[in-house]
Structure formats: structure tokens, C-alpha cells
Design an enzyme around this catalytic site. Sequence first.
Site, short mmCIF file in Angstrom:
data_model
loop_
_atom_site.label_atom_id
_atom_site.label_comp_id
_atom_site.label_asym_id
_atom_site.label_seq_id
_atom_site.Cartn_x
_atom_site.Cartn_y
_atom_site.Cartn_z
CE1 TYR A 13 -3.77 2.08 0.65
CE2 TYR A 13 -2.57 3.12 2.38
CZ TYR A 13 -3.97 3.10 1.60
OH TYR A 13 -4.91 4.24 1.40
N GLY A 40 3.75 -2.22 -5.09
CA GLY A 40 4.51 -3.43 -4.63
C GLY A 40 4.98 -4.14 -5.91
CD GLU A 140 9.22 -4.88 -3.12
OE1 GLU A 140 9.79 -3.56 -3.22
OE2 GLU A 140 8.06 -5.09 -3.68
N GLY A 222 16.70 3.17 -17.58
CA GLY A 222 15.74 4.41 -17.40
C GLY A 222 15.57 4.92 -18.70
N GLY A 225 17.11 3.39 -22.03
CA GLY A 225 16.45 2.23 -22.66
C GLY A 225 16.86 1.20 -22.00
N GLY A 251 10.06 0.07 -14.59
CA GLY A 251 10.62 -1.08 -14.56
C GLY A 251 9.46 -2.47 -14.27
CG ASP A 252 7.37 -2.87 -10.84
OD1 ASP A 252 8.37 -3.44 -10.96
OD2 ASP A 252 6.92 -2.11 -9.90
CB THR A 282 4.30 2.83 -17.74
OG1 THR A 282 3.54 1.74 -18.21
CG2 THR A 282 4.19 2.71 -16.18
N1 ADP Z 1 11.78 8.82 -19.14
C1 ADP Z 1 11.53 7.85 -19.77
N2 ADP Z 1 11.14 7.97 -21.04
C2 ADP Z 1 10.99 6.83 -22.01
N3 ADP Z 1 10.95 5.42 -21.30
C3 ADP Z 1 11.41 5.35 -20.14
C4 ADP Z 1 11.52 6.40 -19.33
N4 ADP Z 1 11.85 6.01 -18.06
C5 ADP Z 1 11.65 4.54 -18.08
N5 ADP Z 1 11.74 4.17 -19.16
C6 ADP Z 1 11.58 2.94 -19.80
O1 ADP Z 1 11.17 1.85 -18.75
C7 ADP Z 1 12.34 1.00 -18.74
C8 ADP Z 1 12.45 0.57 -17.38
O2 ADP Z 1 12.92 1.80 -16.68
P1 ADP Z 1 13.96 1.93 -15.50
O3 ADP Z 1 13.94 3.32 -14.95
O4 ADP Z 1 15.00 1.43 -15.83
O5 ADP Z 1 13.39 0.88 -14.36
P2 ADP Z 1 13.01 0.98 -12.91
O6 ADP Z 1 11.63 1.65 -12.64
O7 ADP Z 1 12.95 -0.42 -12.40
O8 ADP Z 1 14.23 1.85 -12.29
C9 ADP Z 1 13.34 1.59 -19.54
O9 ADP Z 1 14.23 0.42 -20.05
C10 ADP Z 1 12.80 2.31 -20.64
O10 ADP Z 1 12.54 1.54 -21.87
MG MG Z 2 14.73 3.73 -12.85
#
Ligand code: ADP
Ligand code: MG
Length: 299
Positions: A13, A40, A140, A222, A225, A251-252, A282
Amino acid sequence: MNKKITVIGSLNYDVILKIPRLPFKGETLTANGATFSAGGKGANQAVQAAKLKTPTYMVGCVGTDASADFLVNTAKEYGVNVDYIRKVPGSSGMGVINAVEDGSVYACIVRGANFEVTKEDVDNAMPILKESGVCILQNEIPVEIIAYAIDKAKEAGCTVVLNAAPAIELPEECLSKVDILVVNEVEAEFYCHEKIDSVEKAKTEIKKMAEKYNNNVIFTLGKDGAVAYENGTIEFIPAMKVDAIETTGAGDSYIGAVSHSIIEGKSLIEACKFATKCSAITVCRMGAQPSMPTLEDVE
Ligand SMILES: Nc1ncnc2c1ncn2[C@@H]1O[C@H](COP(=O)(O)OP(=O)(O)O)[C@@H](O)[C@H]1O
Ligand SMILES: [Mg+2]
């Protein structure tokens, strides 16, 4: 391959406080607002897979507090099968996220019911594991349960996807038993003991890691890519250029989508390309679970 997914993991939550700055010692600071959401890593990944129309089971525990029903009902509304979520006395898992105006985030997590998941819960899930093509796990729930679940999922014939997040020490044999290991760049640095500050570095480290554990690996980076290692081939899959609004659950979303594509018979690299589209959607909307796309959204 069996066309179902089983996720064994956490339900939290999440309380997100929007604050202008951190409070001082002894000060009571007024927040600018708060949002409450189902989260989660386990539940988020299950929700993404279910939104993509993959029959998805969630195995885990919630407490007996007020948020327990909310967590179960939210997962159910998104199409996740919740028959294998068990209620245990006490608090549900919880995340308290202090989101400061300058963009910095200070978060605390309450393990709660997530740490009550037992080997028996995994045993009870054996019939659905046998019907599943993919079993997804994260860090987790207790380490000994992760280790046990990897063995049971393999025994049931599943492809095992381990999202080793948050980064914690895991027995090496856990890492070498999983089929696909997924980490973001922060977690990758923890497991590789190396700074990952470029795509080239990610490619070097992913190769070492995949060869060490003899598995396939994804490093998500992030907004840059992801890099994927699939049976000796390494590919950089750039992120989509979008105006990100809120990246919780990126990431999820990616992991739920990769698992969905694998069920559909796609290669890991193809699955990453599909997941790139899903996670791009997302990050363009608020919240984790509500922002994850359906199959129609992606098409
Ligand atoms: N600002 C962004 N713009 C476009 N795609 C994103 C962005 N942030 C994350 N993503 C997509 O989401 C995937 C997972 O994000 P990441 O930040 O690496 O995972 P986590 O949420 O686990 O930290 C990335 O490989 C990318 O494809
Ligand atoms: Mg990240």
C-alpha cells in the site's frame, strides 16, 4: 509454452506525500497533498501482464488491516487472479514515499505481510505453476522463499524471470538457476560491483554477468533504454522519446510486458522491444498500476 503467468511476490500500500521540503527534527510539516495507491513490485508486474490479457496469478500475502482488501480488490479489478493471495494477521506491506518538490524522493518500506510468505504458499501454488509458462519473482519476499520458489517453478517447467530488486545479497546459485535476470542500472551496479555509466559499459558488464551465471539478462537504463543479453547476442534497445510525467513502475511495466511477450513465443530481444513501448506509455501517466497500458493502448 503454457500461456499463463504466475507472479510470486509483494503487494504494497503506497502512500505518496507531496512535500515542499524535508521536515526538521521535531517539526510537523504540512504536506501539499497525498495519494494512495496499490503497489509493490509483485502486484505491479502482475497487473501489467494481466492488462495485456495474459491470464495472471498473484501469489503473496496481505495483512488484516484496512489496506488488505484494497490491495486484493485493485489487483482483481485489473484482471489478476487473486485466489492465491493469503491473509495473515497484522500489517500489509506498505511504502511511504516522501516526494519533495525539487524532484528528490525519500522512501521507507514496511515489509509487513510480504515477509510472511511461506514455502507452503509456494507448494500450494504448484498446480498454477504447472499451468504457467513464466514465473516472475522479485526481492520483496524472504530470500529463502525466493530460492525455494525458483526451484519449484523450474520443477513445474516454468521459464523463471527474476527481477533482483531491490538489490540484496542473493546466493549465487539463485542467480544461476533463473532463466532471465532483470535489473535496473542501480541494481546492476550492486551485482556487478562496477559503475554503469554508459551503454558500452552496460554491454561489457551484462556479458560478464550472463556468462558468469549462464543465463539471459536485461539491464534497464531508465530514459536511455535497456541492454539485453540473449544466448550470446547483446543488443541495445533505446527507450522511446516521450515526455515522461512520472516514472514509478516503469521497470515493473517493462517486466510484466517482457513476460507477456515471452508467453507469446517472442525472443527476449523482441520482448524487450515490446516492453519498451509499454513502459514508455507508463511513464507518460500518473501512478504505477493505473498508468500501465492495455493491449489496445499499445497497438
Ligand atoms: N523517461 C523515460 N522515457 C521513456 N521510457 C522510459 C523512461 N523511463 C523509463 N523508461 C522505460 O522503462 C524501462 C524501465 O525503466 P527503469 O527506470 O530502467 O526501471 P526501474 O523503474 O526499475 O528503475 C526503460 O528500459 C525504458 O524503456
Ligand atoms: Mg529507474
